[in-house]
Design a protein around this motif. Structure first.
Motif, PDB file in Angstrom:
ATOM      1  N   PHE A  63       0.840  -1.195   0.000  1.00 17.70           N
ATOM      2  CA  PHE A  63       0.000   0.000   0.000  1.00 17.70           C
ATOM      3  C   PHE A  63       0.878   1.250   0.000  1.00 17.70           C
ATOM      4  O   PHE A  63       1.965   1.265   0.578  1.00 17.70           O
ATOM      5  CB  PHE A  63      -0.907   0.019   1.232  1.00 17.70           C
ATOM      6  N   GLU A  64       0.399   2.275  -0.646  1.00 13.55           N
ATOM      7  CA  GLU A  64       1.172   3.514  -0.729  1.00 13.55           C
ATOM      8  C   GLU A  64       0.227   4.714  -0.708  1.00 13.55           C
ATOM      9  O   GLU A  64      -0.803   4.720  -1.392  1.00 13.55           O
ATOM     10  CB  GLU A  64       2.015   3.528  -2.008  1.00 13.55           C
ATOM     11  N   ILE A  65       0.588   5.706   0.084  1.00 18.07           N
ATOM     12  CA  ILE A  65      -0.157   6.966   0.141  1.00 18.07           C
ATOM     13  C   ILE A  65       0.583   7.993  -0.699  1.00 18.07           C
ATOM     14  O   ILE A  65       1.755   8.282  -0.432  1.00 18.07           O
ATOM     15  CB  ILE A  65      -0.294   7.466   1.589  1.00 18.07           C
ATOM     16  N   ALA A  66      -0.061   8.513  -1.718  1.00 15.31           N
ATOM     17  CA  ALA A  66       0.537   9.534  -2.582  1.00 15.31           C
ATOM     18  C   ALA A  66      -0.018  10.901  -2.200  1.00 15.31           C
ATOM     19  O   ALA A  66      -1.235  11.116  -2.196  1.00 15.31           O
ATOM     20  CB  ALA A  66       0.247   9.231  -4.048  1.00 15.31           C
ATOM     21  N   ILE A  67       0.869  11.822  -1.844  1.00 13.57           N
ATOM     22  CA  ILE A  67       0.488  13.188  -1.454  1.00 13.57           C
ATOM     23  C   ILE A  67       1.106  14.155  -2.457  1.00 13.57           C
ATOM     24  O   ILE A  67       2.334  14.249  -2.562  1.00 13.57           O
ATOM     25  CB  ILE A  67       0.970  13.511  -0.026  1.00 13.57           C
ATOM     26  N   GLU A  68       0.260  14.856  -3.198  1.00 12.77           N
ATOM     27  CA  GLU A  68       0.719  15.782  -4.231  1.00 12.77           C
ATOM     28  C   GLU A  68       0.251  17.192  -3.894  1.00 12.77           C
ATOM     29  O   GLU A  68      -0.930  17.422  -3.605  1.00 12.77           O
ATOM     30  CB  GLU A  68       0.189  15.361  -5.595  1.00 12.77           C
ATOM     31  N   VAL A  69       1.204  18.133  -3.920  1.00 18.27           N
ATOM     32  CA  VAL A  69       0.918  19.541  -3.603  1.00 18.27           C
ATOM     33  C   VAL A  69       1.334  20.401  -4.787  1.00 18.27           C
ATOM     34  O   VAL A  69       2.465  20.281  -5.281  1.00 18.27           O
ATOM     35  CB  VAL A  69       1.667  19.998  -2.329  1.00 18.27           C
ATOM     36  N   ARG A  70       0.434  21.273  -5.220  1.00 15.97           N
ATOM     37  CA  ARG A  70       0.752  22.175  -6.321  1.00 15.97           C
ATOM     38  C   ARG A  70       1.572  23.368  -5.816  1.00 15.97           C
ATOM     39  O   ARG A  70       1.416  23.814  -4.683  1.00 15.97           O
ATOM     40  CB  ARG A  70      -0.529  22.672  -6.991  1.00 15.97           C
ATOM     41  N   GLU A  71       2.414  23.879  -6.697  1.00 12.23           N
ATOM     42  CA  GLU A  71       3.288  24.992  -6.306  1.00 12.23           C
ATOM     43  C   GLU A  71       2.474  26.249  -5.996  1.00 12.23           C
ATOM     44  O   GLU A  71       2.765  26.958  -5.019  1.00 12.23           O
ATOM     45  CB  GLU A  71       4.284  25.279  -7.432  1.00 12.23           C
ATOM     46  N   GLU A  72       1.431  26.533  -6.781  1.00  6.86           N
ATOM     47  CA  GLU A  72       0.626  27.724  -6.522  1.00  6.86           C
ATOM     48  C   GLU A  72      -0.130  27.615  -5.208  1.00  6.86           C
ATOM     49  O   GLU A  72      -0.382  28.620  -4.524  1.00  6.86           O
ATOM     50  CB  GLU A  72      -0.349  27.977  -7.670  1.00  6.86           C
ATOM     51  N   THR A  73      -0.485  26.378  -4.817  1.00 13.52           N
ATOM     52  CA  THR A  73      -1.161  26.191  -3.528  1.00 13.52           C
ATOM     53  C   THR A  73      -0.215  26.503  -2.373  1.00 13.52           C
ATOM     54  O   THR A  73      -0.607  27.118  -1.377  1.00 13.52           O
ATOM     55  CB  THR A  73      -1.678  24.745  -3.408  1.00 13.52           C
TER      56      THR A  73
END
Length: 294
Positions: A63-73
């Protein structure tokens, strides 16, 4: 010295030998998460079967949790990627709590501070504002609960599957454990939802039983032929003592096996089958020699 600070003290000990009994496969027209959940439940259930020493998953992705954050955010909230990573690392701890040793294996104890699901990670607080409101990971990032991106796949009967590798201890009976596992497969199939199947393969207990049956069959046939030939050309009394000596020799070998830390397996049975012809030949020679002396 290069291990993490929270790691448990390394322990070095001799690896315990475990004999592979069989492989059990789950497959069907369901998603991968459901398939792995069923396999995890089956692993815990199989660990409680008498004689089973270890159960390992085969073909299951982690299992893997993927956390993606945008630069503008990040810019909008005045955050950096390192700050988000540090907050997640500090709020999702997996500290060791020792271990419990059992006959079936070691049970590792961990703290409950670890976040495991996407919802757990979304609730992690990144910053508390002066008005009391909180900024969480779910407010600034896309969190997906999925599987690690690997190229390892397992198929059974042409469909995606997850397997279980079941082993027994050195002192366990492979034939008895194999019988219990086959009964377990039949019972579990009745409990599975529609479209999901379970089956076993690579049954080592089958080959062990076949080798054992071949040895006993050769032993009985050899004793019968020896009795018939010696009784025909010498005396029935001589033939009788000779065929009594053959199983006594094997029983003596079996009685001494524990003293030399040996077990009945495919290798030892092959040795017994190989030496069976030697024992029968020697019995004939010794019997004829004794008859000649008389």
């Amino acid at each position: 010295s290069t291990f993490p600070e929270e790691i448990e003290r390394p322990q070095v000990r001799r690896e315990v030998f475990r004999a592979q009994v069989m492989k059990i496969q789950f497959w069907g027209d369901v998603d991968e998460a459901t398939l792995k959940r069923l396999a995890d439940e089956a692993r815990d259930d199989l660990a409680r079967v008498p004689g089973v020493a270890a159960v390992n998953l085969l073909g299951a992705r982690d299992f893997e949790i993927a956390i993606e954050v945008r630069e503008e955010t990040l810019r909008r909230y005045g955050l950096t990627l390192n700050a988000v990573a540090a907050a997640i690392r500090a709020s999702s701890l997996d500290l060791p709590g020792g271990a419990i040793r059992t006959e079936s294996g070691d049970v590792r104890l961990r703290t409950k501070g670890q976040a495991y699901t996407a919802a757990d990670f979304e609730r992690i607080v990144l910053r508390t504002n002066p008005d009391g409101t909180r900024l969480t990971v779910g407010d600034v990032a896309d969190v997906r609960d999925g599987f690690a991106e690997t190229w390892f796949y397992s198929f059974f009967d042409g469909r995606r599957s997850i397997g279980l590798d079941v082993s027994t201890s050195r002192t366990g009976s492979e034939i008895a454990v194999g019988k219990r596992l086959r009964e377990w497969v039949v019972q579990r199939q009745q409990e599975l939802p529609d479209g999901v199947y379970v089956d076993y393969w690579g049954d080592a207990s089958y080959y062990l039983g076949e080798r054992l049956g071949m040895m006993l069959e050769n032993l009985a046939l050899g004793s019968l032929l020896v009795f018939a030939l010696l009784g025909l050309f010498l005396r029935p009394q001589v033939a009788l003592w000779v065929i009594i000596g053959i199983p006594v020799a094997f029983l003596g070998a079996l009685a001494l096996m524990p003293a030399f830390d040996l077990s009945i397996n495919l290798f030892s049975l092959f040795a017994l089958v190989l030496v069976l012809g030697i024992v029968v030949d020697d019995a004939i020679v010794i019997g004829e020699s004794a008859y000649a002396e008389m």
